[in-house]
Design a protein around this motif. Sequence first.
Motif, PDB file in Angstrom:
ATOM      1  N   MET A  65      -4.771 -10.204  54.261  1.00  0.00           N
ATOM      2  CA  MET A  65      -6.042  -9.546  54.072  1.00  0.00           C
ATOM      3  C   MET A  65      -6.034  -8.835  52.719  1.00  0.00           C
ATOM      4  SD  MET A  65      -7.837  -6.904  56.591  1.00  0.00           S
ATOM      5  CE  MET A  65      -9.149  -5.899  56.054  1.00  0.00           C
ATOM      6  N   CYS A  66      -7.117  -9.001  51.997  1.00  0.00           N
ATOM      7  CA  CYS A  66      -7.224  -8.451  50.651  1.00  0.00           C
ATOM      8  C   CYS A  66      -7.992  -7.137  50.678  1.00  0.00           C
ATOM      9  CB  CYS A  66      -7.945  -9.454  49.762  1.00  0.00           C
ATOM     10  SG  CYS A  66      -8.126  -8.892  48.086  1.00  0.00           S
ATOM     11  N   VAL A  67      -7.493  -6.141  49.954  1.00  0.00           N
ATOM     12  CA  VAL A  67      -8.178  -4.859  49.853  1.00  0.00           C
ATOM     13  C   VAL A  67      -9.321  -5.014  48.859  1.00  0.00           C
ATOM     14  CG1 VAL A  67      -7.931  -2.464  49.136  1.00  0.00           C
ATOM     15  CG2 VAL A  67      -6.088  -3.586  50.380  1.00  0.00           C
ATOM     16  N   GLU A  68     -10.492  -4.566  49.257  1.00  0.00           N
ATOM     17  CA  GLU A  68     -11.651  -4.611  48.364  1.00  0.00           C
ATOM     18  C   GLU A  68     -11.375  -3.753  47.133  1.00  0.00           C
ATOM     19  OE1 GLU A  68     -15.484  -5.826  47.292  1.00  0.00           O
ATOM     20  OE2 GLU A  68     -14.377  -6.431  49.066  1.00  0.00           O
ATOM     21  N   SER A  69     -11.677  -4.288  45.930  1.00  0.00           N
ATOM     22  CA  SER A  69     -11.449  -3.543  44.698  1.00  0.00           C
ATOM     23  C   SER A  69     -12.437  -3.999  43.638  1.00  0.00           C
ATOM     24  CB  SER A  69     -10.014  -3.748  44.210  1.00  0.00           C
ATOM     25  OG  SER A  69      -9.788  -5.113  43.948  1.00  0.00           O
ATOM     26  N   LEU A  70     -12.489  -3.257  42.534  1.00  0.00           N
ATOM     27  CA  LEU A  70     -13.338  -3.595  41.397  1.00  0.00           C
ATOM     28  C   LEU A  70     -12.469  -4.136  40.274  1.00  0.00           C
ATOM     29  CD1 LEU A  70     -15.569  -0.391  41.230  1.00  0.00           C
ATOM     30  CD2 LEU A  70     -16.228  -2.614  42.129  1.00  0.00           C
ATOM     31  N   ARG A  71     -12.968  -5.159  39.593  1.00  0.00           N
ATOM     32  CA  ARG A  71     -12.255  -5.678  38.421  1.00  0.00           C
ATOM     33  C   ARG A  71     -12.848  -5.019  37.189  1.00  0.00           C
ATOM     34  NH1 ARG A  71     -12.468 -10.693  34.824  1.00  0.00           N
ATOM     35  NH2 ARG A  71     -14.459 -11.146  35.815  1.00  0.00           N
ATOM     36  N   LEU A  72     -11.994  -4.428  36.373  1.00  0.00           N
ATOM     37  CA  LEU A  72     -12.405  -3.799  35.127  1.00  0.00           C
ATOM     38  C   LEU A  72     -12.426  -4.864  34.040  1.00  0.00           C
ATOM     39  CD1 LEU A  72     -13.076  -1.087  33.784  1.00  0.00           C
ATOM     40  CD2 LEU A  72     -10.653  -0.889  33.244  1.00  0.00           C
ATOM     41  N   VAL A  73     -13.580  -5.046  33.396  1.00  0.00           N
ATOM     42  CA  VAL A  73     -13.757  -6.121  32.420  1.00  0.00           C
ATOM     43  C   VAL A  73     -14.262  -5.532  31.105  1.00  0.00           C
ATOM     44  CG1 VAL A  73     -14.862  -8.362  32.027  1.00  0.00           C
ATOM     45  CG2 VAL A  73     -14.499  -7.569  34.348  1.00  0.00           C
ATOM     46  N   LEU A 129      -9.401  -0.042  41.080  1.00  0.00           N
ATOM     47  CA  LEU A 129      -9.688  -0.916  39.944  1.00  0.00           C
ATOM     48  C   LEU A 129      -8.526  -1.864  39.731  1.00  0.00           C
ATOM     49  CD1 LEU A 129     -11.142   1.579  37.317  1.00  0.00           C
ATOM     50  CD2 LEU A 129     -12.390  -0.143  38.603  1.00  0.00           C
ATOM     51  N   ARG A 130      -8.825  -3.074  39.268  1.00  0.00           N
ATOM     52  CA  ARG A 130      -7.793  -4.041  38.902  1.00  0.00           C
ATOM     53  C   ARG A 130      -8.182  -4.676  37.577  1.00  0.00           C
ATOM     54  NH1 ARG A 130     -10.424  -8.725  40.579  1.00  0.00           N
ATOM     55  NH2 ARG A 130     -11.935  -8.244  42.196  1.00  0.00           N
ATOM     56  N   HIS A 131      -7.235  -5.279  36.884  1.00  0.00           N
ATOM     57  CA  HIS A 131      -7.485  -5.855  35.569  1.00  0.00           C
ATOM     58  C   HIS A 131      -7.470  -7.379  35.584  1.00  0.00           C
ATOM     59  CE1 HIS A 131      -7.315  -2.032  33.460  1.00  0.00           C
ATOM     60  NE2 HIS A 131      -6.376  -1.702  34.312  1.00  0.00           N
ATOM     61  N   THR A 132      -7.199  -7.985  36.708  1.00  0.00           N
ATOM     62  CA  THR A 132      -7.134  -9.443  36.786  1.00  0.00           C
ATOM     63  C   THR A 132      -8.081  -9.947  37.867  1.00  0.00           C
ATOM     64  OG1 THR A 132      -5.337  -9.355  38.389  1.00  0.00           O
ATOM     65  CG2 THR A 132      -4.719  -9.525  36.066  1.00  0.00           C
TER      66      THR A 132
END
Length: 151
Positions: free
Chosen positions: A1-9, A132-135
Motif C-alpha cells: 500500500m502506497c502512502v498518499e504524497s505530493l510530488r514537488l516539481v 512531499l517527494r521528488h520522484t
Amino acid sequence: MCVESLRLVVCGRPECRRLFQLCSRCDRGQRYCERRCGVLARAESVRAAGRRYQRTRDGRHAHAERQAAYRGRRRKVTHQSPPPGALEVTVPPAPAQATTQVSAEPSAARPPAYAPPSIPACTSCGRANPFLRHTTLARTRMGPRWRRYPA
C-alpha cells in the motif's frame, strides 16, 4: 500500500522554473507548471528544430526554393515612391506617468512574500498533504524497467 504524497516539481521551462506540487492522483509525469508554459516550450522546441534544419544542406536548398517561389509570386513595383516629406506625420510623446505606488497597508500587517503555506497542496486539484517527494511513482508501480535475461 502506497502512502498518499505530493510530488514537488520544478517547471521545465528555463524562463519560469516555478515550483509546484502534484498529488498522486493528478500526477501524470507533468514537466510544466501550467498549459501556457507547455505551449511556449513546444514553440521554442519547434523554432530550435527549424534552426537546426536550416543549417543542413537539405534545409538550405528548401529555403532557396521557397524564396524563389515567393519572388515569382510577388507583384512587380511600377510606381515611384512619394517625394520625401509628402506624408510626414508627427505624434506628440505621451506624458510620463509615475510607476511607484505606496501601499496603504503597514508592512507589519502584510505577510512576507517568501512565507511558505502551512500545508502544501496539489496545484491541480487543491488536495492538501504534508508529505512531499521528488520522484514519480511510475517506477515503483510498473516494476523494473529493464530485465536481465540469462545469456
